[in-house]
Design a protein around this motif. Sequence first.
Motif, PDB file in Angstrom:
ATOM      1  N   ARG A 172       0.752  -1.014  -0.042  1.00  0.00           N
ATOM      2  CA  ARG A 172      -0.064  -0.075  -0.130  1.00  0.00           C
ATOM      3  C   ARG A 172       0.812   1.254  -0.045  1.00  0.00           C
ATOM      4  NH1 ARG A 172      -5.155  -0.828   0.182  1.00  0.00           N
ATOM      5  NH2 ARG A 172      -6.215  -2.784   1.217  1.00  0.00           N
ATOM      6  N   GLY A 173       0.307   2.172  -0.638  1.00  0.00           N
ATOM      7  CA  GLY A 173       1.135   3.455  -0.629  1.00  0.00           C
ATOM      8  C   GLY A 173       0.210   4.756  -0.202  1.00  0.00           C
ATOM      9  N   VAL A 174       0.933   5.913  -0.044  1.00  0.00           N
ATOM     10  CA  VAL A 174       0.083   6.888   0.276  1.00  0.00           C
ATOM     11  C   VAL A 174      -1.130   7.398  -0.050  1.00  0.00           C
ATOM     12  CG1 VAL A 174       0.189   9.496   0.557  1.00  0.00           C
ATOM     13  CG2 VAL A 174       2.158   8.119   0.969  1.00  0.00           C
ATOM     14  N   PRO A 175      -1.426   7.113  -1.505  1.00  0.00           N
ATOM     15  CA  PRO A 175      -2.672   7.340  -2.150  1.00  0.00           C
ATOM     16  C   PRO A 175      -3.751   6.410  -1.343  1.00  0.00           C
ATOM     17  CG  PRO A 175      -1.246   7.401  -3.906  1.00  0.00           C
ATOM     18  CD  PRO A 175      -0.439   6.855  -2.457  1.00  0.00           C
ATOM     19  N   ASP A 176      -3.461   5.509  -0.818  1.00  0.00           N
ATOM     20  CA  ASP A 176      -4.366   4.361  -0.289  1.00  0.00           C
ATOM     21  C   ASP A 176      -5.164   5.127   0.783  1.00  0.00           C
ATOM     22  OD1 ASP A 176      -3.924   1.071  -0.952  1.00  0.00           O
ATOM     23  OD2 ASP A 176      -2.584   2.354  -1.820  1.00  0.00           O
ATOM     24  N   VAL A 177      -4.522   6.052   1.542  1.00  0.00           N
ATOM     25  CA  VAL A 177      -5.039   6.635   2.595  1.00  0.00           C
ATOM     26  C   VAL A 177      -6.150   7.435   2.247  1.00  0.00           C
ATOM     27  CG1 VAL A 177      -4.535   8.320   4.519  1.00  0.00           C
ATOM     28  CG2 VAL A 177      -2.838   6.686   4.258  1.00  0.00           C
ATOM     29  N   LEU A 178      -6.111   8.162   1.127  1.00  0.00           N
ATOM     30  CA  LEU A 178      -6.891   9.222   0.246  1.00  0.00           C
ATOM     31  C   LEU A 178      -8.110   8.334   0.010  1.00  0.00           C
ATOM     32  CD1 LEU A 178      -4.348  10.890   0.447  1.00  0.00           C
ATOM     33  CD2 LEU A 178      -5.630  12.188  -1.217  1.00  0.00           C
ATOM     34  N   ALA A 179      -7.825   7.272  -0.702  1.00  0.00           N
ATOM     35  CA  ALA A 179      -8.954   6.486  -1.371  1.00  0.00           C
ATOM     36  C   ALA A 179      -9.860   5.738  -0.072  1.00  0.00           C
ATOM     37  CB  ALA A 179      -8.158   5.247  -2.219  1.00  0.00           C
ATOM     38  N   TYR A 180      -9.511   5.399   1.014  1.00  0.00           N
ATOM     39  CA  TYR A 180     -10.270   4.939   2.061  1.00  0.00           C
ATOM     40  C   TYR A 180     -10.968   5.924   2.481  1.00  0.00           C
ATOM     41  CZ  TYR A 180      -8.928   0.085   2.597  1.00  0.00           C
ATOM     42  OH  TYR A 180      -8.813  -1.303   2.492  1.00  0.00           O
ATOM     43  N   MET A 181     -10.357   7.178   2.834  1.00  0.00           N
ATOM     44  CA  MET A 181     -11.079   8.386   3.233  1.00  0.00           C
ATOM     45  C   MET A 181     -12.341   8.721   2.057  1.00  0.00           C
ATOM     46  SD  MET A 181     -10.091   9.411   6.239  1.00  0.00           S
ATOM     47  CE  MET A 181     -10.443  11.025   6.349  1.00  0.00           C
ATOM     48  N   ASP A 182     -12.026   8.827   1.002  1.00  0.00           N
ATOM     49  CA  ASP A 182     -13.126   9.060  -0.004  1.00  0.00           C
ATOM     50  C   ASP A 182     -14.055   7.877  -0.086  1.00  0.00           C
ATOM     51  OD1 ASP A 182     -12.027  11.333  -0.804  1.00  0.00           O
ATOM     52  OD2 ASP A 182     -10.793  10.350  -2.645  1.00  0.00           O
ATOM     53  N   TYR A 183     -13.717   6.452   0.335  1.00  0.00           N
ATOM     54  CA  TYR A 183     -14.579   5.677   0.373  1.00  0.00           C
ATOM     55  C   TYR A 183     -15.723   5.797   1.552  1.00  0.00           C
ATOM     56  CZ  TYR A 183     -16.421   1.048   1.976  1.00  0.00           C
ATOM     57  OH  TYR A 183     -17.371   0.325   2.503  1.00  0.00           O
ATOM     58  N   ALA A 184     -15.173   6.150   2.466  1.00  0.00           N
ATOM     59  CA  ALA A 184     -15.757   6.564   3.888  1.00  0.00           C
ATOM     60  C   ALA A 184     -16.623   8.042   3.726  1.00  0.00           C
ATOM     61  CB  ALA A 184     -15.113   6.542   5.083  1.00  0.00           C
ATOM     62  N   ASN A 185     -16.287   8.726   2.500  1.00  0.00           N
ATOM     63  CA  ASN A 185     -17.020  10.057   2.348  1.00  0.00           C
ATOM     64  C   ASN A 185     -16.404  10.953   3.616  1.00  0.00           C
ATOM     65  OD1 ASN A 185     -18.468  11.736   0.640  1.00  0.00           O
ATOM     66  ND2 ASN A 185     -20.380  11.429   1.887  1.00  0.00           N
ATOM     67  N   GLU A 186     -15.235  10.877   4.001  1.00  0.00           N
ATOM     68  CA  GLU A 186     -14.756  11.904   5.017  1.00  0.00           C
ATOM     69  C   GLU A 186     -14.079  12.774   4.097  1.00  0.00           C
ATOM     70  OE1 GLU A 186     -15.511  11.718   8.117  1.00  0.00           O
ATOM     71  OE2 GLU A 186     -16.521   9.774   8.232  1.00  0.00           O
ATOM     72  N   ASN A 187     -13.931  13.979   4.960  1.00  0.00           N
ATOM     73  CA  ASN A 187     -13.163  15.180   4.676  1.00  0.00           C
ATOM     74  C   ASN A 187     -11.601  14.809   5.132  1.00  0.00           C
ATOM     75  OD1 ASN A 187     -15.106  16.323   3.160  1.00  0.00           O
ATOM     76  ND2 ASN A 187     -15.860  17.506   5.018  1.00  0.00           N
ATOM     77  N   TYR A 188     -10.628  15.549   4.326  1.00  0.00           N
ATOM     78  CA  TYR A 188      -9.333  15.369   4.835  1.00  0.00           C
ATOM     79  C   TYR A 188      -8.445  16.739   4.634  1.00  0.00           C
ATOM     80  CZ  TYR A 188      -9.099  13.115   0.352  1.00  0.00           C
ATOM     81  OH  TYR A 188      -9.170  13.075  -1.127  1.00  0.00           O
ATOM     82  N   PRO A 189      -7.572  17.164   5.487  1.00  0.00           N
ATOM     83  CA  PRO A 189      -6.799  18.310   5.128  1.00  0.00           C
ATOM     84  C   PRO A 189      -6.225  18.093   3.892  1.00  0.00           C
ATOM     85  CG  PRO A 189      -5.875  17.071   7.035  1.00  0.00           C
ATOM     86  CD  PRO A 189      -7.044  16.307   6.601  1.00  0.00           C
ATOM     87  N   GLU A 190      -5.735  19.450   3.333  1.00  0.00           N
ATOM     88  CA  GLU A 190      -4.796  19.476   2.324  1.00  0.00           C
ATOM     89  C   GLU A 190      -3.278  18.835   2.430  1.00  0.00           C
ATOM     90  OE1 GLU A 190      -4.117  20.631  -1.636  1.00  0.00           O
ATOM     91  OE2 GLU A 190      -5.886  20.846  -0.578  1.00  0.00           O
ATOM     92  N   ASN A 191      -2.778  18.547   3.498  1.00  0.00           N
ATOM     93  CA  ASN A 191      -1.598  17.886   3.648  1.00  0.00           C
ATOM     94  C   ASN A 191      -1.632  16.422   3.077  1.00  0.00           C
ATOM     95  OD1 ASN A 191      -2.904  17.461   6.100  1.00  0.00           O
ATOM     96  ND2 ASN A 191      -1.129  16.286   6.513  1.00  0.00           N
ATOM     97  N   PHE A 192      -2.898  15.872   2.959  1.00  0.00           N
ATOM     98  CA  PHE A 192      -3.034  14.620   2.562  1.00  0.00           C
ATOM     99  C   PHE A 192      -2.996  14.467   1.050  1.00  0.00           C
ATOM    100  CE2 PHE A 192      -5.516  11.711   5.791  1.00  0.00           C
ATOM    101  CZ  PHE A 192      -5.316  12.238   6.799  1.00  0.00           C
ATOM    102  N   VAL A 193      -3.242  15.633   0.201  1.00  0.00           N
ATOM    103  CA  VAL A 193      -3.180  15.658  -1.280  1.00  0.00           C
ATOM    104  C   VAL A 193      -1.586  15.853  -1.436  1.00  0.00           C
ATOM    105  CG1 VAL A 193      -3.776  17.241  -3.050  1.00  0.00           C
ATOM    106  CG2 VAL A 193      -5.647  16.350  -1.429  1.00  0.00           C
ATOM    107  N   GLU A 194      -1.144  16.920  -0.678  1.00  0.00           N
ATOM    108  CA  GLU A 194       0.244  17.177  -0.698  1.00  0.00           C
ATOM    109  C   GLU A 194       1.215  16.127  -0.748  1.00  0.00           C
ATOM    110  OE1 GLU A 194       1.082  20.365   2.062  1.00  0.00           O
ATOM    111  OE2 GLU A 194      -0.117  21.599   1.150  1.00  0.00           O
ATOM    112  N   ALA A 195       0.877  15.173   0.394  1.00  0.00           N
ATOM    113  CA  ALA A 195       1.600  14.101   0.507  1.00  0.00           C
ATOM    114  C   ALA A 195       1.684  12.962  -0.728  1.00  0.00           C
ATOM    115  CB  ALA A 195       1.096  13.069   1.638  1.00  0.00           C
ATOM    116  N   CYS A 196       0.324  12.970  -1.315  1.00  0.00           N
ATOM    117  CA  CYS A 196       0.239  12.046  -2.592  1.00  0.00           C
ATOM    118  C   CYS A 196       1.224  12.691  -3.930  1.00  0.00           C
ATOM    119  CB  CYS A 196      -1.264  11.999  -3.035  1.00  0.00           C
ATOM    120  SG  CYS A 196      -2.152  10.753  -1.988  1.00  0.00           S
ATOM    121  N   ASN A 197       0.915  14.252  -3.834  1.00  0.00           N
ATOM    122  CA  ASN A 197       1.689  14.762  -4.849  1.00  0.00           C
ATOM    123  C   ASN A 197       3.447  14.561  -4.555  1.00  0.00           C
ATOM    124  OD1 ASN A 197      -0.277  15.467  -6.566  1.00  0.00           O
ATOM    125  ND2 ASN A 197      -0.678  17.506  -5.015  1.00  0.00           N
TER     126      ASN A 197
END
Length: 183
Positions: free
Chosen positions: A88-113
């Motif tokens: 599993r990689g960093v984008p997996d974290v965002l995928a699970y949050m999106d699956y759960a329909n949860e918001n997350y801070p911008e640093n999650f997106v920055e980590a993926c980038n």
Amino acid sequence: MPNLNSKRIVITGGPGTGKTSLINELIKRGYPCLEEISRQVILDARKEGAEQLFLTQPLLFSERLLEGRMKQYIEAEKMNSDLIFIDRGVPDVLAYMDYANENYPENFVEACNNCKYHHVYVLAPWQEIFTSDGERYENFEQAVNIHEQLLNTYKKYHYNLIDIPFDTIENRVDYLLDTLKRL
């Protein structure tokens, strides 16, 4: 000092698709691997009194996962090997949050980038091998939905996803290694 020639290779997919078995076979064959950290996050949270941290505090759970996965990314950069496999990689974290329909801070997106992987291999949901356990609460239908969200998230970050076909663990690893030779 980073090994500029090393390739960080993510193995992803929904729960119960055989990622851990694949990683274990790669380890058995002598390849450096960084194992999934979510089980440890779950066990640590249980010691703190939270039975299912992702269900009760998804952002806290995901922040801990993100921190751990970013540490793995840095660890992989420092490893002296041409290939480093990561469960599993960093984008997996965002995928699970999106699956759960949860918001997350911008640093999650920055980590993926900022944490870019060389290749991403995907294991699709496979009913015949799927099992639940004490740390995996999802049923097969949820695993399929998570899988779809993982695909969407990795594509959003411009990854070319490589599917690993259903087969024995040994043949799946052979397929992964053979395709890497051609990339």
